[in-house]
Write an enzyme that holds these catalytic residues in place. Structure first.
Site, PDB file in Angstrom:
ATOM      1  N   ASP B 161       0.827  -1.207   0.000  1.00  0.00           N
ATOM      2  CA  ASP B 161       0.000   0.000   0.000  1.00  0.00           C
ATOM      3  C   ASP B 161       0.856   1.250   0.000  1.00  0.00           C
ATOM      4  O   ASP B 161       0.599   2.185  -0.760  1.00  0.00           O
ATOM      5  CB  ASP B 161      -0.946   0.020   1.192  1.00  0.00           C
ATOM      6  CG  ASP B 161      -1.677   1.352   1.269  1.00  0.00           C
ATOM      7  OD1 ASP B 161      -2.414   1.648   0.309  1.00  0.00           O
ATOM      8  OD2 ASP B 161      -1.496   2.107   2.236  1.00  0.00           O
ATOM      9  N   ARG B 168       0.822   6.361  -6.964  1.00  0.00           N
ATOM     10  CA  ARG B 168      -0.438   6.999  -7.390  1.00  0.00           C
ATOM     11  C   ARG B 168      -0.327   8.516  -7.301  1.00  0.00           C
ATOM     12  O   ARG B 168      -0.836   9.247  -8.153  1.00  0.00           O
ATOM     13  CB  ARG B 168      -1.598   6.513  -6.532  1.00  0.00           C
ATOM     14  CG  ARG B 168      -2.078   5.107  -6.900  1.00  0.00           C
ATOM     15  CD  ARG B 168      -3.001   4.550  -5.825  1.00  0.00           C
ATOM     16  NE  ARG B 168      -4.182   5.365  -5.652  1.00  0.00           N
ATOM     17  CZ  ARG B 168      -4.897   5.420  -4.510  1.00  0.00           C
ATOM     18  NH1 ARG B 168      -4.525   4.708  -3.462  1.00  0.00           N
ATOM     19  NH2 ARG B 168      -5.960   6.178  -4.423  1.00  0.00           N
ATOM     20  N   SER B 183      -6.617   0.750  -0.602  1.00  0.00           N
ATOM     21  CA  SER B 183      -5.563   1.358   0.210  1.00  0.00           C
ATOM     22  C   SER B 183      -6.000   1.432   1.675  1.00  0.00           C
ATOM     23  O   SER B 183      -5.281   1.011   2.584  1.00  0.00           O
ATOM     24  CB  SER B 183      -5.253   2.751  -0.328  1.00  0.00           C
ATOM     25  OG  SER B 183      -4.358   3.432   0.526  1.00  0.00           O
ATOM     26  N   LYS B 187      -4.761  -1.658   4.997  1.00  0.00           N
ATOM     27  CA  LYS B 187      -4.121  -1.329   6.271  1.00  0.00           C
ATOM     28  C   LYS B 187      -4.978  -1.777   7.445  1.00  0.00           C
ATOM     29  O   LYS B 187      -4.474  -2.278   8.446  1.00  0.00           O
ATOM     30  CB  LYS B 187      -3.851   0.175   6.353  1.00  0.00           C
ATOM     31  CG  LYS B 187      -2.687   0.589   5.466  1.00  0.00           C
ATOM     32  CD  LYS B 187      -2.485   2.093   5.435  1.00  0.00           C
ATOM     33  CE  LYS B 187      -3.619   2.773   4.676  1.00  0.00           C
ATOM     34  NZ  LYS B 187      -3.308   4.159   4.282  1.00  0.00           N
TER      35      LYS B 187
END
Lengths: 440, 440
Positions: B161, B168, B183, B187
């Protein structure tokens, strides 16, 4: 300007300004913009497309990214040709000497082939000693002395194209019309042509499978050239079946020589007359109504009277090649193994799949799957049938020239599937579908 | 598998198999797949989208790309919360101690803010000495000892991520729903939560400006969590105007403390009761009909009886913070300059533009434009008006806390444009638009 803004604008389908495109291409060429930003932008271009205006600006930015060849000291008005690539396409080898023999000098930079068969340079290298790495001075001097030169592209010519092409290859962004058009045309513009004849192939053995895609690509390239002040013609030609008979490097050189002797397959001969006619007409800047007919007549005469062949011999000799191979094509590299494929039934040929013939040729070692693969000049396929032919069971369809038994067997597998028969009569394929002229 | 095939499949709008996504994400994390291929793929995902199934697989691949925290030795059933980010959002600071005070342990990993105001970690660092860099052992030990911990995310958690997010950011592929959802959720999944309450903000001050985009993001995240066996709830909450009054790090800590004392702005209080209620209900795995009402009542009581504040003080002390700042918030960092903005006319407030308040706060130094920018904990804006309020000309609308005259002036420019007045009566904004429950 910020790279992410330019990527974002294209991502959202916006039209980029000339300055934005130029800044982005220059930044990439100078390594200020990293690969990953160019990769994201290329995918956005692939999926969102580009207007003709954007494509013109992209091409000009790429053409101006390095050195640009100035032919004006040696040629008043330079004419060039480009083919989008087909199976058995040895037209350059035939028309370049014919046009030069007519008194219109030709200075051509060519690429190497990636795919089913070698490029023009690979074919010419079948001739022992032939040099394709002339420097700029040698290149210009040879045009001055002989009116004809055929060499490799220097790396300093449109370097942005080389960098972007390599990145497209690994980011699944190859088959995009604006990216294809700008890649081809940036090199042509940078290599100094005043007029360009484009041979855009369409069909099973071509990059463009569909007529309308090929027509669009042709139109974009004509627009780009026209916008850059070049005289442009594009012909849409058939690539469903191989052009001529020979597919493979030395085999194609031999066929080109036969054609320059007034022989050769009829379709190849006609194709060369058309492309050569356009080049001659443009090179003489003759806009009269009869120019095309006169040019074609002249090209035909130069094919039949041996003047084209003499110019080809002069080209080979000037670039260090063994001219005795031109005089006696049996001296060209020959493969160790021969095999033939015969018609399994009687009937009319309705298809000779150019892609399968190409794959057979690639299996034999005539082309490259990867940039670094070596090429075997001797191997290839001779195609003895055309769509529309009437064949009887047992007639010869293909001769395979191979240097390896396993490869020969794999090539046979492809070739057995290439021809399709039917009982009813079948029309021959047209050679050309359309001609597109620049309007400036 | 070949990277270009996976990029090409997504480019053409195809649905990638779980194995393809896993191979691509793992290859990127292991640096076998280069940035430029991931960049091209991200742009293809951005423009072609992803099915819910693909998004789930992407999230799981990212969650499994590094270490995964196992909370089971210290918490039977761990509940977490996540906000997509809003202006004045200090809800975590209030609800974490409340839920812990109710006997449901909370172990939260938080991120730093990028944008108009600091993240939860930045806010907590307004308290002198507060440590946010606990290692895994310290993290688990503190939950065991105190039932509450709030620390920074370790780099080994969902490393894919971190890598993808950074890419990105520089390839204009941030605002894609499947990429945002994966994303956030990767997490959360990697940090060991059994149940997750999502606070998805929508409005002028939120990442999602439109209700249907926010609802879709919420639904995707709920689906991801549910597919991964987590209990999920998402609330869609308003972010057209700031939440509560304080915007800025120490100012928000002070407001959180006031709210834990039973005071604070009414909208913030209600928001915390709702989020805290969901967390309590899920943490207790109570599926009874009255569970939500009971949980909300309990949270309200813990706010009013000081138990939440005591737990907050315990958290601060356990992580090395100066608890005297909790007892006396005047000891928190204070800005040197104060200025006020007053209503230029009488009327009803129809807008308090959260984005403009956020930009004012960013100008003052309360947030980061770049990852490496320092944050000034003392500065920010107090917002004294809400949509629907009747104000008279000259009424106090904003108090600016600044440490620099030029920044103060720029903040004023933004704040003068933030409120919109009208003569007719105006309804207050709703706090919540929708609640989405996982169905497993």
């Amino acid at each position: 300007m910020r790279a992410t803004d330019i990527i974002g604008k294209k991502r959202d389908g916006g039209e980029l300004a000339a300055e934005e495109i130029r800044w982005f291409v220059n930044g990439y060429t100078n390594q200020e913009i990293p690969d990953y930003q160019m990769a994201a932008w290329l995918m956005a271009v692939y999926l969102r497309g580009m207007s003709h205006r954007e494509t013109v600006d992209l091409t000009l930015s790429m053409a101006e990214s390095g050195d640009q060849l100035d032919l004006s000291p040696v040629i008043d008005f330079a004419v060039d040709k480009h083919s989008t690539g087909g199976v058995g396409d040895k037209v350059t080898l035939v028309v370049l000497p014919l046009v030069a023999a007519a008194g219109v000098p030709v200075a051509k930079m060519s690429g190497r082939g990636l795919g089913f068969s070698g490029g023009t340079l690979d074919k010419m290298e079948s001739i022992a000693g032939f040099r394709v790495d002339l420097n700029d001075d040698e290149f210009l001097q040879q045009v001055r002395d002989h009116g004809i030169v055929l060499s490799g592209q220097t790396k300093s010519l449109a370097p942005a194209d080389g960098l972007i092409y390599a990145l497209r290859d690994v980011t699944a962004t190859v088959s995009s019309l604006p990216l294809i058009a700008s890649s081809i045309m940036s090199k042509k513009l940078a290599s100094g042509a005043d007029a360009i004849v484009l041979d855009v192939k369409v069909g099973m053995g071509a990059f463009m499978k569909r007529r309308d895609d090929a027509a669009e690509l042709a139109q974009i390239m004509v627009d780009i050239g026209t916008s850059a002040g070049r005289q442009m013609v594009a012909v849409l030609s058939d690539m469903n079946q191989p052009l001529g008979s020979a597919v493979g490097n030395a085999l194609e050189v031999r066929e080109a020589i036969e054609t320059l002797r007034g022989g050769g397959p009829e379709d190849l001969r006609q194709h060369c007359v058309a492309i050569g006619g356009h080049m001659l007409r443009l090179g003489r800047q003759d806009t009269s109504t009869y120019a095309m007919a006169q040019s074609m007549t002249e090209i035909t005469a130069l094919m039949d009277n041996g003047a084209g062949l003499a110019k080809f011999r002069e080209l080979v000799e000037a670039q260090g090649g063994d001219a005795s191979m031109v005089d006696d094509p049996d001296r060209l590299p020959q493969a160790r193994l021969r095999d033939t494929i015969h018609a399994p039934m009687s009937g009319y040929i309705t298809q000779v799949n150019a892609l399968l013939v190409a794959q057979a040729s690639l299996e034999l070692g005539a082309g490259r799957a990867r940039k670094t693969d070596p090429i075997d000049p001797a191997v290839g396929v001779m195609v003895h049938c055309k769509v529309g032919d009437r064949v009887e069971k047992g007639d010869l369809l293909f001769t395979i020239h191979a240097n390896d038994d396993a490869r020969l067997a794999r090539a046979q597998d492809y070739l057995l599937r290439a021809p399709v028969f039917r009982s009813r009569e079948e029309q021959p394929l047209p050679m050309f579908y359309d001609t597109i002229y620049g309007n400036k």
